[in-house]
Design an enzyme around this catalytic site. Structure first.
Site, mmCIF file in Angstrom:
data_model
loop_
_atom_site.group_PDB
_atom_site.id
_atom_site.type_symbol
_atom_site.label_atom_id
_atom_site.label_comp_id
_atom_site.label_asym_id
_atom_site.label_seq_id
_atom_site.Cartn_x
_atom_site.Cartn_y
_atom_site.Cartn_z
ATOM 1 N N HIS A 1 2.579 -0.316 6.176
ATOM 2 C CA HIS A 1 1.507 0.134 5.289
ATOM 3 C C HIS A 1 1.113 -1.020 4.358
ATOM 4 C CE1 HIS A 1 -0.754 3.572 3.804
ATOM 5 N NE2 HIS A 1 -0.386 3.335 2.560
ATOM 6 N N ASP B 1 2.761 1.502 10.845
ATOM 7 C CA ASP B 1 2.635 2.233 9.586
ATOM 8 C C ASP B 1 3.325 3.587 9.725
ATOM 9 O OD1 ASP B 1 1.858 3.514 7.246
ATOM 10 O OD2 ASP B 1 -0.187 2.738 7.299
ATOM 11 N N SER C 1 -5.320 3.375 2.025
ATOM 12 C CA SER C 1 -4.550 4.598 1.976
ATOM 13 C C SER C 1 -5.380 5.755 1.414
ATOM 14 C CB SER C 1 -3.261 4.363 1.195
ATOM 15 O OG SER C 1 -2.266 5.262 1.607
#
Length: 652
Positions: A338, A307, A201
């Site tokens: 995610h 995601d 991320s």
């Protein structure tokens, strides 16, 4: 637009001279009893006795405007035995804003320190696993977070410089100090400067951004669920994806010191990211795709195809830009949201990552460069591979919607159609509502489907949908969704675990100490049975039809806009149907417009460019001879997507 396809094998090892030097370095990092060229690093060094130290690196910036250069905290764990022998080691590095505020990984681990200020627990398994194998692990606190000076600027110059300066220091080009404010210098004489960055991320986003500077010494990056352009984290062609901007995110991770000093930076984030969705210089600074030609590091990219935090346009456009510029690369695509691969394919992930770093940082000839470029999760825990990605036979194919016998229930095929369809934006409805009622007339969407396929049809890459729409109001948002209509068992990406369930048992990956365990909770796939699967989605503000700055629409005037849909790899099986849905607000995935527009779609000027393996011929073969008509029943899918997170990586 044609879908970029790599025409080379994914890895060509640099040069014979470079390989010879790498092999010599590798030979120094294996036990003396080893014979021949090494193929895998082994855990022969003590993790418990590893050197643990902290260094503060000068970034050359004064983001907090206190009259001195900002220093970022760098926590290091490295093999003591190799240091004593004078052998230099490569570095695995994770630069993050989350080490103190929020934690890393599925168990939200944070850094902990001893009385001397040296790191005791480093989150995740990287140090436990790789330090005994002859690597150093480095955890960097981004500027404005944890023990670092400066301000968080959410992917901008300060964020990227935080990590780049550390690579410069590892290669003797920047200054480091033994304390945050002292004058005693620290040198990285223990490393050969070869660095690999990894992170999920925001952390992986920093890896992308640093690679886009072309910094020397960065040999590979492993971005997981990472952003490639921050505009595309917050907006989709003017349509807002979140109800806040980067200033909120900066405030979320700022250290107490940064909160006291960084009001000016916060103001710039507010002013530079207007909620209109207009492109501004702030977004240009945070667009790494435009600098893909500078990338010299290899890239091992991982992303969940469902995601809805860092949406998959981010990996698709980055991958295509890297391919265009000949960057060595590899990719894993999962059915999850995610989620880190450590939590959806743990054993294979650790093994593959180990071999990747051995090849890229130690120069080991272990064959990973001759393996398939892509691993794709086709069903929960069932993976396939592709020699290159997208496959060479992939071609962008134009599919066109047509009218059917019922309003808003149309056809999808190769032939150009005429006519119109009309829908009214309903912000209470989402893609799951539209897909569930694909064969029924509803006021909030227009749906178009193929007949049931007579053979499998594979989509691989990024799609684009061009819509010509006439609104009744001065503002209007659009959604375009591709759907696989047919029964399947999929990962429940809309559930709380985004496709995984965390159990209580643990497995161990590397060595442990009393303060840093290598044992992590086991996970399993969280699955659900569905009647349809959303394959890809995209959104836009119709006011951005002509440029990256939105304008007010004239009611009754037709506008043409192209929506960029998320990258994916999906097989629509024989017997299923492929659907295109065009609608307004996708509840909880984009924010609604100011009014409640009704839009009339001109089907003769509306189309989808879809990356099909085998192109138009494959589509024609898959739809030829099918005559079965669907029944107008309500279909079941995953639950409606929950309100999207505003923090990339908050729930690793």
């Amino acid at each position: 637009m044609p879908i970029p396809v790599s025409r080379t094998r994914f890895m060509t090892w640099r040069s014979l001279a470079t390989a010879a030097v790498a092999a010599l370095m590798a030979a120094l990092l294996v036990p003396a009893a080893a014979h021949g060229a090494p193929r895998q690093s082994t855990p022969v060094y003590s993790y418990e006795n590893a050197i643990r130290e902290s260094v503060w690196v000068d970034t050359g910036l004064d983001g907090d405007n206190d009259g001195r250069h900002d220093r970022v905290a760098v926590d290091i764990v490295r093999p003591r035995e190799l240091a004593r022998q004078g052998h230099r080691v490569p570095v695995i590095m994770d630069a993050s804003p989350y080490y103190s505020c929020c934690g890393r990984g599925n168990e939200s681990q944070k850094k902990t320190y001893d009385a001397n200020g040296d790191v005791v627990q480093m989150p995740l398994f990287y140090d436990n696993y790789f330090v005994p194998r002859g690597y150093a692990f480095v955890g960097v606190d981004l500027a404005g977070t944890d023990r670092s000076d400066g301000c968080v600027d959410v992917g901008g110059r300060s964020d990227i410089r935080s990590a780049k300066a550390v690579i410069d220091w590892l290669n003797g080009r920047a200054r480091g100090y033994t304390t945050r404010a002292g004058t005693t210098r620290a040198s990285a004489t223990w490393t050969n400067g070869r660095t690999g960055m990894i992170g999920k991320s925001w952390d992986g986003t920093i890896a992308n951004g640093v690679a886009a500077t072309g910094v020397k010494g960065l040999k590979t990056i492993v971005p997981i669920s990472a952003i490639s352009s921050w505009y595309d984290y917050y907006f989709a062609k003017g349509a807002p994806l979140y109800d806040s901007g980067p200033d909120w995110l900066s405030g979320y991770v700022d250290s107490p010191d940064a909160r006291a000093k960084c009001a000016a930076v916060q103001r710039k984030l507010v002013d530079g990211a207007p909620r209109t969705g207009d492109w501004t210089p702030l977004w240009s600074e945070r667009d790494y795709v435009k600098d893909a030609a500078k990338v010299k590091a290899s890239v091992f990219l991982v992303h969940g195809m469902q995601d809805l935090n860092v949406r998959t346009k981010n990996f698709g456009q980055w991958w295509d830009a890297l391919a265009k510029n000949g960057v060595d690369r590899k990719i894993w695509l999962s059915q999850t949201g995610h989620v880190d691969p450590f939590d959806f394919r743990r054993g294979a992930w650790v093994d593959t990552l180990h071999r990747w770093f051995d090849h890229e940082l130690l120069g080991y000839d272990n064959g990973i460069d001759h393996e398939p470029m892509a691993d794709v999760e086709r069903h929960p825990d069932q993976w396939t591979t592709s020699a290159v990605w997208p496959p060479r036979a992939t071609a962008a194919t134009t599919l066109r919607p047509g009218t059917g016998t019922l309003p808003g229930v149309g056809t999808l095929g190769l032939g150009r159609a005429s006519g119109t369809e009309t829908f009214t934006d309903d912000p209470r409805e989402s893609e799951t509502d539209w897909a569930a009622n694909i064969d029924r007339p509803t006021a909030d969407k227009a749906g178009f489907t193929t007949r049931p396929l007579t053979r499998d049809l594979r989509l691989s890459g990024s799609s684009r949908v061009t819509v010509t729409a006439t609104p009744t109001t001065s503002t209007a948002h659009l959604s375009a969704v591709l759907v696989d209509l047919g029964p399947d068992t999929v990962r429940d990406y809309a559930g709380s675990g985004e496709g995984i369930t965390t159990l209580t048992d643990r497995t161990c990956w590397g060595a442990s100490t009393a303060g840093d365990s290598s044992c992590f909770k086991v996970t399993r796939a969280a699955t659900t049975d569905v009647d349809y699967t959303v394959v890809s989605r995209g959104w836009a503000d119709l006011g951005n039809y002509a440029s990256d700055k939105g304008v007010a629409l004239t009611p009754g005037t037709a506008y043409t806009i192209t929506l960029d849909l998320a990258a994916t790899d999906h097989v629509v099986p024989k017997g299923h149907r492929l659907a295109l849905i065009v609608a307004g607000t996708d509840k909880d995935l984009i924010d609604p417009p100011a009014g409640t527009p009704t839009l009339r779609i001109d089907l003769s000027r509306t189309s989808a460019r879809v990356p099909l393996v085998g192109g138009a011929d494959a589509f024609e073969r898959a739809t030829k001879g099918s005559t079965a008509a669907p029944s107008a029943t309500v279909l079941d899918g995953v639950r409606a997507p929950h309100t999207a997170l505003r923090v990339p990586g908050e729930t690793d």
